[in-house]
Design an enzyme around this catalytic site. Structure first.
Site, mmCIF file in Angstrom:
data_model
loop_
_atom_site.group_PDB
_atom_site.id
_atom_site.type_symbol
_atom_site.label_atom_id
_atom_site.label_comp_id
_atom_site.label_asym_id
_atom_site.label_seq_id
_atom_site.Cartn_x
_atom_site.Cartn_y
_atom_site.Cartn_z
ATOM 1 N N GLY A 66 0.821 -1.199 0.000
ATOM 2 C CA GLY A 66 0.000 0.000 0.000
ATOM 3 C C GLY A 66 0.855 1.249 0.000
ATOM 4 N N PRO B 265 2.601 4.872 1.164
ATOM 5 C CG PRO B 265 4.534 6.008 0.568
ATOM 6 C CD PRO B 265 3.228 5.554 0.023
ATOM 7 N N GLY C 134 0.032 2.627 7.647
ATOM 8 C CA GLY C 134 0.074 1.839 8.874
ATOM 9 C C GLY C 134 0.569 0.430 8.714
ATOM 10 C CE LYS C 135 3.379 -0.188 3.362
ATOM 11 N NZ LYS C 135 2.924 1.210 3.310
ATOM 12 C CB SER D 82 -10.298 3.865 -15.571
ATOM 13 O OG SER D 82 -9.411 4.884 -15.168
ATOM 14 C CE LYS E 33 -10.811 4.911 -11.141
ATOM 15 N NZ LYS E 33 -10.916 4.083 -12.361
#
Length: 793
Positions: free
Chosen positions: A371, A373, A376-377, A694, A737
């Site tokens: 994920g 920065p 909360g990893k 997209s 989105k």
């Protein structure tokens, strides 16, 4: 200058005692110095109050009392930090030193015992009792003085640092107390030893004490001389290395340490026998110990083998604390320290449940948190360790390019060490820690090998029960380790390594989640760290929203916490300066604390326009809306794309144009217009790179609107990939989105039909306030977003 200073010393008269037999003098603290009577010594004065006191004493031609400090590191002195005995001194002229401080020449006069302090500010002034030495001359004193002078002479002969003048001066002293003070001021003694001599009132007893110290000093000097003599006799002058080793051997022999090496070998044998290592490492350790016992102590290989044995003995082989089994307690810990992240929390609780039911059958998982920065990893890894009741260790892999840093160096190299995995296991002290490999996507590759490839064995549950480090050269069991890796992107992780890990995505926080995180975690923590927890300061919810929208642009909350900390610092300064405390942080006050907004949120167009359609984009910082502009001009049918578009988005624009040309008849477009018009497609904010498929239906809508001269509804936003047949294909990042469209004031969102499953992740409140229309073809998009009336222009 020095001559004048000594002349001034002799002009100062001793202090006169009062009716109680006490003298009234200024006290000067001495840092690490004891001045003896009749001795002259330079003093370094640092405290400004002491300099002022000395200047006053010199003006009055008065003496001062020098007393040593008990603790020389203390800057602010109290009476209790000084010894109770000192020396009355006459001081010469003050001299300012180039490197700072003030120097003064002091001559000791008499011993004085401090009776009481009569002044402490701005400098000390005390009353003291002068010691008058009294002794009766007899033959024992004469013999004692003669022995002392002979010992002192021998010390001067052995110690080149002692001046010859000191020996001559000592031979001309006829008083025992004076002789003791002279020798004590010359020898290298500790502060406590000097003070003890100063406080010894009986001159004969003081001389006996000095005699003992001289005997000790002489023994050390003779021992050093004997060692140097033996070394000079045994070693050739040109063999410096051999000289140093022999000197060390002689020193150990003189100190009685000749058997230290054998004692260490015995201790190593006991440690190997008492260790819990498996048979293979134990056999390896015994083999290396046998080699060590056959080597001379000074052989360089001795240090290498001993270091290797220390690594084997310090590693945890069987130490494994029991896991925490209370699932509810673990869930409470995870929820208390982290907001959201349901997939990661659910995976940890599932692992704990399986471990509880089948503790010896399941291997530890290998997770990969991916994920942006600040999501909360790393901190979630610490919470997982706390929930499981395990040790947490972390290794940062960012910038690692050498394979040997992971798997260690072979022992044939000088300075060889184990790899980072083994080093970290030694630091953990258990065989089942939570082991975090941070920034695994930032490993480098060069001529020293591929560090990512060296991780394949450690991160494979089928192989890591016999992990091999080049330095250890024995198998080490990593199967009980809970490995967690973190990465910002998966693209740079090799496929073989990625296949061994279970990927859990951290999609980034939406605004609502950031708001909750700020209120529950960030604001209380920053208020506590800045000392504002008890001042009743409150952040209004609207102010937090503005910070998220206009002062930060990120997927995580790291910059959000920095902005909150900036506000807390300014509030803390107000409190420290004694100004009135602001109790509420409002939207109006943000400009005063944080300055002007750094990011302006994108909003919908103010009115319906031709050739302008609103698309939805996914970014690392979450979702955003994106205006796509198309304009026509006379030309030769060329297509111009600007706005720093990537290859995929350029191909989407080509596909949209091809679809429009194929449907020219149904859309009432003259086919010849494609040959006599140039089409310019632009995406604003051209400095930001854009890519992805997209925006396909948005590009097609803006293109068709410009060709048919019909306006596009400004309150409609869309996302979806377009095919040449006009079909709308699914896209990613739907959650971000839709939330971006909701923040921008969009009322209707066109979404591919096959993305209907993603609506379960959208908050219910957002779904109630938006109209979500699922489309399968471009015709449905035109029906919903394109106004029916043609622009009269």
């Amino acid at each position: 200058m020095i001559g004048h200073g000594i002349h001034d010393l002799y002009n100062v008269q001793d202090a006169v005692a009062d009716s109680d037999g006490l003298i009234n003098v200024v006290l000067i603290p001495l840092a690490g110095v004891v001045v003896f009577p009749k001795m002259i010594a330079p003093l370094l004065i640092k405290r400004e109050h002491d300099v002022a006191a000395i200047s006053e004493a010199q003006a009055n031609q008065a003496t001062v009392l020098g007393v040593a400090q008990r603790d020389i590191s203390s800057d602010k002195l109290e009476p209790g930090q000084l010894f109770s005995w000192g020396t009355e001194m006459a001081l010469g002229r003050l001299m300012h030193m180039p490197e700072g401080g003030t120097s003064v020449l002091a001559q000791g006069r008499r011993r004085v015992e401090v009776v009481k302090f009569i002044q402490t500010e701005p400098y000390f002034r005390v009353k003291g009792r002068v010691l008058e030495e009294d002794y009766s001359p007899h033959r024992e004193i004469t013999a004692l003085m003669r022995v002392t002078k002979n010992l002192f002479r021998r010390c001067v002969e052995f110690n080149p640092q002692l001046p010859e003048e000191a020996q001559v001066y000592a031979f001309n002293v006829n008083e025992p107390g004076w002789l003791a003070d002279l020798v004590a001021s010359t020898l290298n003694l500790l502060l406590n030893e000097r003070q003890e001599l100063l406080e010894t009132c009986d001159p004969v007893e003081r001389l006996r004490h000095v005699n003992t110290l001289l005997g000790r000093e002489l023994e050390v000097l003779e021992l050093e001389e004997r060692i140097q003599t033996q070394v000079r006799e045994e070693v050739d002058r040109n063999q410096r290395e051999h000289y140093l080793r022999e000197q060390m051997r002689v020193i150990q022999h003189e100190l009685g340490e000749a058997d230290i090496f054998q004692q260490e070998l015995t201790d190593l044998r006991k440690r190997i026998d008492a260790s819990t290592m498996p048979d293979d490492p134990r056999d390896k350790a015994n083999k290396e110990l046998a080699r060590l016992m056959m080597l001379p102590p000074m052989t360089p290989e001795v240090g290498i083998i001993r270091t290797y044995l220390d690594w084997l003995l310090d590693l945890p082989w069987q130490d494994r604390p029991d896991d925490q089994q209370d699932l509810r307690h673990a869930a409470n810990i995870l929820d208390a320290e982290h907001y959201g992240l349901p997939k990661a929390k659910e995976r940890i609780l599932e692992h704990m449940a399986v471990r509880q039911l089948a503790p010896d059958k399941m291997r530890s998982p290998i997770l990969c948190f991916v994920g942006p920065p600040g999501t909360g990893k790393t901190s979630l890894g610490k919470s997982i360790a706390k929930a499981l009741g395990r040790e947490f260790v972390r290794v940062s892999l960012g910038g690692v390019r050498d394979e040997a840093e992971i798997r260690g160096h072979r022992r044939t190299y000088i300075g060889a060490m184990p790899g980072r995995i083994i080093q970290t296991m030694r630091r953990a002290g258990t065989t089942n820690p939570v082991f975090m490999l941070d920034e695994i996507d930032k490993l480098g590759v060069d001529f020293r090998g591929d560090p990512a490839a060296s991780l394949l064995e450690a991160l494979d549950p089928e192989q890591n029960n016999a992990y091999s480090d080049h330095y250890l050269d024995v198998s080490y069991d990593l199967s009980r380790v809970f490995f967690i890796t973190t990465a910002n992107y998966l693209d740079t992780i090799p496929e073989a390594l990625l296949d061994r890990m279970e990927v859990i995505e951290f999609p980034g926080y939406i605004e609502e989640e950031k708001l909750s995180i700020a209120k529950l975690f960030l604001i209380p923590r920053q208020l506590d760290q800045h000392g504002l927890a008890d001042h009743g300061i409150r952040f209004e919810e609207e102010a937090i929203q503005i910070i998220c929208r206009e002062y930060t642009y990120e997927a995580g909350v790291r910059n959000l916490e920095r902005e909150i900390a900036k506000i807390c610092r300014k509030l803390a300064r107000r409190v420290a300066e004694g100004r009135p405390t602001i109790k509420r942080v409002t939207p109006k006050s943000l400009g005063k604390y944080l300055g002007p907004p750094q990011f302006i949120p994108m909003l919908t167009e103010e009115e319906d326009e031709i050739g302008v359609a609103t698309g939805l984009a996914w970014t690392e910082a979450g979702g955003d809306i994106m205006a796509i502009e198309v304009t026509m001009m006379p030309g030769k049918g060329s297509l111009m794309l600007t706005g720093q578009l990537g290859e995929v988005m350029q191909e989407s624009a080509q596909a949209a144009l091809s679809y429009t040309r194929s449907r020219a008849a149904q859309l009432a477009i003259d086919p010849e217009e494609f040959d006599r018009l140039d089409i310019h497609v632009h995406l604003p904010e051209g400095a930001i790179a854009k890519d992805g498929p997209s925006a396909g239906i948005t590009l097609a809508l803006a293109l068709i609107s410009a060709l048919v001269q019909r306006k596009v509804r400004r309150d409609v936003a869309m996302t979806g990939e377009i095919t040449l047949r006009g079909r709308v294909l699914p896209v990613g990042g739907v959650r971000e989105k839709i939330l971006a469209a909701h923040r921008a004031g969009v009322r209707t969102v066109l979404l591919p039909k096959r993305n209907e499953k993603d609506l379960t992740e959208i908050p219910k409140r957002v779904l109630k306030e938006l109209t979500i229309i699922l489309v399968k073809t471009m015709d449905e998009v035109l029906e919903q977003a394109l106004l029916s009336e043609k622009d009269p222009e």
